[in-house]
Design a protein around this motif. Structure first.
Motif, PDB file in Angstrom:
ATOM      1  N   GLU A 125      -2.337 -13.005  12.194  1.00 27.24           N
ATOM      2  CA  GLU A 125      -3.577 -13.018  11.430  1.00 27.24           C
ATOM      3  C   GLU A 125      -3.421 -12.207  10.146  1.00 27.24           C
ATOM      4  N   LEU A 126      -4.049 -12.655   9.073  1.00 25.10           N
ATOM      5  CA  LEU A 126      -3.942 -11.986   7.784  1.00 25.10           C
ATOM      6  C   LEU A 126      -4.939 -10.830   7.685  1.00 25.10           C
ATOM      7  N   PRO A 127      -4.653  -9.857   6.819  1.00 20.64           N
ATOM      8  CA  PRO A 127      -5.636  -8.806   6.548  1.00 20.64           C
ATOM      9  C   PRO A 127      -6.919  -9.430   6.002  1.00 20.64           C
ATOM     10  N   PRO A 128      -8.102  -8.876   6.269  1.00 16.76           N
ATOM     11  CA  PRO A 128      -8.313  -7.541   6.850  1.00 16.76           C
ATOM     12  C   PRO A 128      -8.278  -7.486   8.365  1.00 16.76           C
ATOM     13  N   ASN A 129      -8.083  -8.638   9.021  1.00 16.51           N
ATOM     14  CA  ASN A 129      -8.078  -8.642  10.483  1.00 16.51           C
ATOM     15  C   ASN A 129      -6.685  -8.525  11.085  1.00 16.51           C
ATOM     16  N   GLY A 130      -5.661  -8.771  10.288  1.00 16.42           N
ATOM     17  CA  GLY A 130      -4.290  -8.687  10.769  1.00 16.42           C
ATOM     18  C   GLY A 130      -3.578  -7.462  10.222  1.00 16.42           C
ATOM     19  N   PRO A 131      -2.409  -7.127  10.773  1.00 20.77           N
ATOM     20  CA  PRO A 131      -1.692  -5.905  10.389  1.00 20.77           C
ATOM     21  C   PRO A 131      -1.003  -6.016   9.037  1.00 20.77           C
ATOM     22  N   ILE A 132      -0.744  -4.863   8.431  1.00 24.65           N
ATOM     23  CA  ILE A 132       0.109  -4.799   7.246  1.00 24.65           C
ATOM     24  C   ILE A 132       1.183  -3.757   7.492  1.00 24.65           C
ATOM     25  N   PHE A 133       2.281  -3.872   6.747  1.00 24.88           N
ATOM     26  CA  PHE A 133       3.403  -2.957   6.891  1.00 24.88           C
ATOM     27  C   PHE A 133       3.814  -2.435   5.522  1.00 24.88           C
ATOM     28  N   LEU A 134       4.084  -1.127   5.432  1.00 24.14           N
ATOM     29  CA  LEU A 134       4.558  -0.496   4.199  1.00 24.14           C
ATOM     30  C   LEU A 134       5.850   0.254   4.496  1.00 24.14           C
ATOM     31  N   SER A 135       6.795   0.145   3.574  1.00 18.65           N
ATOM     32  CA  SER A 135       7.999   0.957   3.628  1.00 18.65           C
ATOM     33  C   SER A 135       8.271   1.490   2.232  1.00 18.65           C
ATOM     34  N   GLY A 136       8.427   2.818   2.110  1.00 20.51           N
ATOM     35  CA  GLY A 136       8.631   3.414   0.792  1.00 20.51           C
ATOM     36  C   GLY A 136       9.534   4.626   0.828  1.00 20.51           C
ATOM     37  N   GLY A 137      10.358   4.778  -0.190  1.00 19.16           N
ATOM     38  CA  GLY A 137      11.206   5.956  -0.330  1.00 19.16           C
ATOM     39  C   GLY A 137      10.428   7.088  -0.955  1.00 19.16           C
ATOM     40  N   THR A 138      10.502   8.271  -0.374  1.00 17.09           N
ATOM     41  CA  THR A 138       9.705   9.390  -0.873  1.00 17.09           C
ATOM     42  C   THR A 138      10.163   9.886  -2.244  1.00 17.09           C
ATOM     43  N   ASP A 139      11.366   9.462  -2.681  1.00 21.17           N
ATOM     44  CA  ASP A 139      11.805   9.855  -4.025  1.00 21.17           C
ATOM     45  C   ASP A 139      11.249   8.941  -5.104  1.00 21.17           C
ATOM     46  N   GLY A 140      10.553   7.868  -4.702  1.00 23.06           N
ATOM     47  CA  GLY A 140       9.917   6.971  -5.666  1.00 23.06           C
ATOM     48  C   GLY A 140      10.841   5.910  -6.224  1.00 23.06           C
ATOM     49  N   GLN A 141      12.105   5.916  -5.797  1.00 22.60           N
ATOM     50  CA  GLN A 141      13.066   4.953  -6.317  1.00 22.60           C
ATOM     51  C   GLN A 141      13.872   4.371  -5.162  1.00 22.60           C
TER      52      GLN A 141
END
Length: 522
Positions: free
Chosen positions: A434-450
């Motif tokens: 299911e798509l947002p707003p009812n389905g999940p989302i995932f984020l992946s990010g480097g804390t150095d910003g790059q």
């Protein structure tokens, strides 16, 4: 296996998450994910972690429960990507007692920080701490070696009345090259490159690298004896092992020459060593000699980890709760191939989003996959317990947080980094959900910003990624095969899924975030 599977249903983890539902928030899941990531990064800013770790009194400082007298006896050295900001804050707190200092930082970092509006991470114009830039392209070079020589000289001149503050962050190893003569910098680099290409682990690489270095493996602390040494460390290594962060210049090394030759023989490299390296190993390193003669020098050193992935995740959890999520930290030690990591997050998303009790086979798959990616079965059981209780009791939205540093096997020549590739692969795993707003989302990010050689830190994805790409005639599989995640996300809807906070000035590896919308009670 049945006994392990039962743990996540039988253990009372409600105390860890609380029974009160988080407040409702009208922000989109995407916006809240970015807010939570920003909170994680803010918690490990160089000035923030230094300020949090030092309590200044009139004529002394309190660090990690230890009190040190200040009598215009403070010397400061440092090396690493985040050290300039750490030094600037140390100068603000204790500048009136600083005698002199020298820090080794990345090439053009001062100019870059100014361009990003981060003047607070710069030293004062009349600072007594000399800034030396080097390690262009994150590789040891002549400039970094000059900085290392200056740091060694400063440390060697100290007496028992002096206090040496050592600031360490990720990237510090490349910024502190000091090969033992007659080994040249190029020869030392060749040895470590050959070992890495042969498949040596980071522990094996450090065993050899320390034996060829004057300052690594506790060498810097030995140079500073009999002065008191206090090292403040911003960790970019899973588990925060002190001997691996910047190769442990303030950590006593107990490895012998036999240990070094054991590694070299394992990879059939002992006979191909440069003559200079054979000479140094033949006589034993200065660190090994000192450790044998005067092992009590370790008592003059205090090593304190003041910033880490765990600290970032705790702050992210607090912000997630403020924004309407029930936070749960899965693990700060995620590692392994990005394909396996994406598979685990896909399975976890399906487990969390199921409206009914998920089949035991799903939990079994998660527990089998966990050790492959550095996640303990206990942590997976605990996380599944929280998600299962959320489903049965009708909790609000849940935010699963994790961190670490997965790896990417390069098969193509595209642009991207491990965070963008992970987000892309998780998007494929979420296909059909299911798509947002009812389905999940995932984020992946480097804390150095790059993330890799790009201006993005990572990306955000959901179950609609495949269809969105098809609509815009983008072949996801070809982008994955070419390791071209940055190009993919840039072309997809004008890059709106990219996470681009800019240079952050810090680095405690990556933050992963799986946001699960609210369930209705069964």
């Amino acid at each position: 296996m049945a006994r392990v599977l039962s743990l996540f249903r039988l253990q009372p983890f409600l105390a860890l998450v609380g029974r009160r539902k988080p407040a409702f928030c009208k922000m989109s899941l995407d916006s809240r994910a970015r807010e939570v990531f920003a909170a994680a990064v803010e918690a490990v800013q160089p000035d923030t972690v230094v300020r949090r770790s030092i309590e200044r009194m009139e004529d002394s400082v309190l660090i990690d429960g230890h009190t040190f007298k200040l009598k215009h006896n403070l010397h400061v050295v440092g090396f690493g990507k985040a050290v300039l900001g750490m030094a600037a804050e140390a100068e603000r707190i204790m500048g009136d007692h600083i005698v002199k200092g020298a820090i080794s930082v990345p090439h053009r970092i001062q100019e870059t920080l100014r361009q990003h509006g981060k003047e607070r991470m710069l030293l004062k114009e009349d600072s007594l701490i000399k800034v030396m830039e080097g390690a262009k392209h994150n590789l040891p070079d002549a400039d970094a070696q000059k900085a290392a020589e200056r740091i060694k000289q400063l440390a060697s001149e100290l007496t028992e009345k002096d206090l040496l503050l050592v600031l360490i962050s990720g990237g510090g190893s490349a910024l502190l090259p000091a090969p033992i003569p007659p080994i040249s910098l190029q020869e030392k680099q060749d040895v470590t490159r050959t070992l890495a290409a042969a498949g040596a682990t980071i522990q094996e690489l450090n065993t050899v690298r320390r034996s060829l270095s004057l300052l690594k493996g506790g060498g810097l602390a030995q140079c500073a004896h009999p002065a008191q040494v206090v090292a403040l460390i911003l960790s970019d290594v899973i588990g925060d092992p002190l001997d691996l962060i910047a190769s442990g210049p303030t950590v006593c090394c107990n490895k012998s020459t036999e240990d070094v030759f054991s590694v070299l023989e394992r990879y059939k490299l002992s006979t191909s060593l440069p003559a200079s390296a054979k000479e140094v190993l033949g006589r034993g390193s200065p660190q090994q000699e000192e450790n044998t003669v005067d092992s009590d020098k370790a008592g003059h050193v205090l090593n304190v980890v003041i910033g880490s992935n765990s600290i970032a995740l705790k702050s992210a959890g607090r912000r997630a709760r403020e924004l309407g999520f029930r936070p749960v930290v899965l693990s700060p030690g995620v590692c392994g191939d990005v394909r396996s990591v994406s598979r685990l997050y896909g399975l976890l998303a399906r487990f969390a989003s199921s409206r009914e009790v998920p089949p035991p086979e799903l939990a079994a798959k998660l527990l089998k996959l966990g050790p492959e990616v550095g996640i303990q079965s206990w942590d997976l059981c605990r996380t599944m317990q929280v998600l299962d209780e959320g489903r049965s009791e009708g909790w609000g939205a849940t935010c699963v947080l994790a961190g670490g540093e997965p790896t990417v096997e390069l098969t193509g020549k595209g642009r991207g980094g491990r965070n963008q590739e992970l987000a892309l692969r998780v998007g494929l795993e979420l296909r059909g959900m299911e798509l947002p707003p009812n389905g999940p989302i995932f984020l992946s990010g480097g804390t150095d910003g790059q993330d890799g050689p790009t201006e993005a830190a990572g990306a955000i994805t959901d179950g609609g990624l495949w269809e969105e790409a098809e609509t815009q005639e983008l072949d996801i599989k070809s982008f994955v095969a070419n390791n071209d995640s940055f190009t993919f996300f840039t072309r997809l809807s004008a890059g709106h899924r990219l996470l681009s906070p800019g240079l952050t000035g810090t680095n405690v590896m990556d933050v992963h975030m799986l946001m699960i919308p609210q369930h209705n009670a069964n």
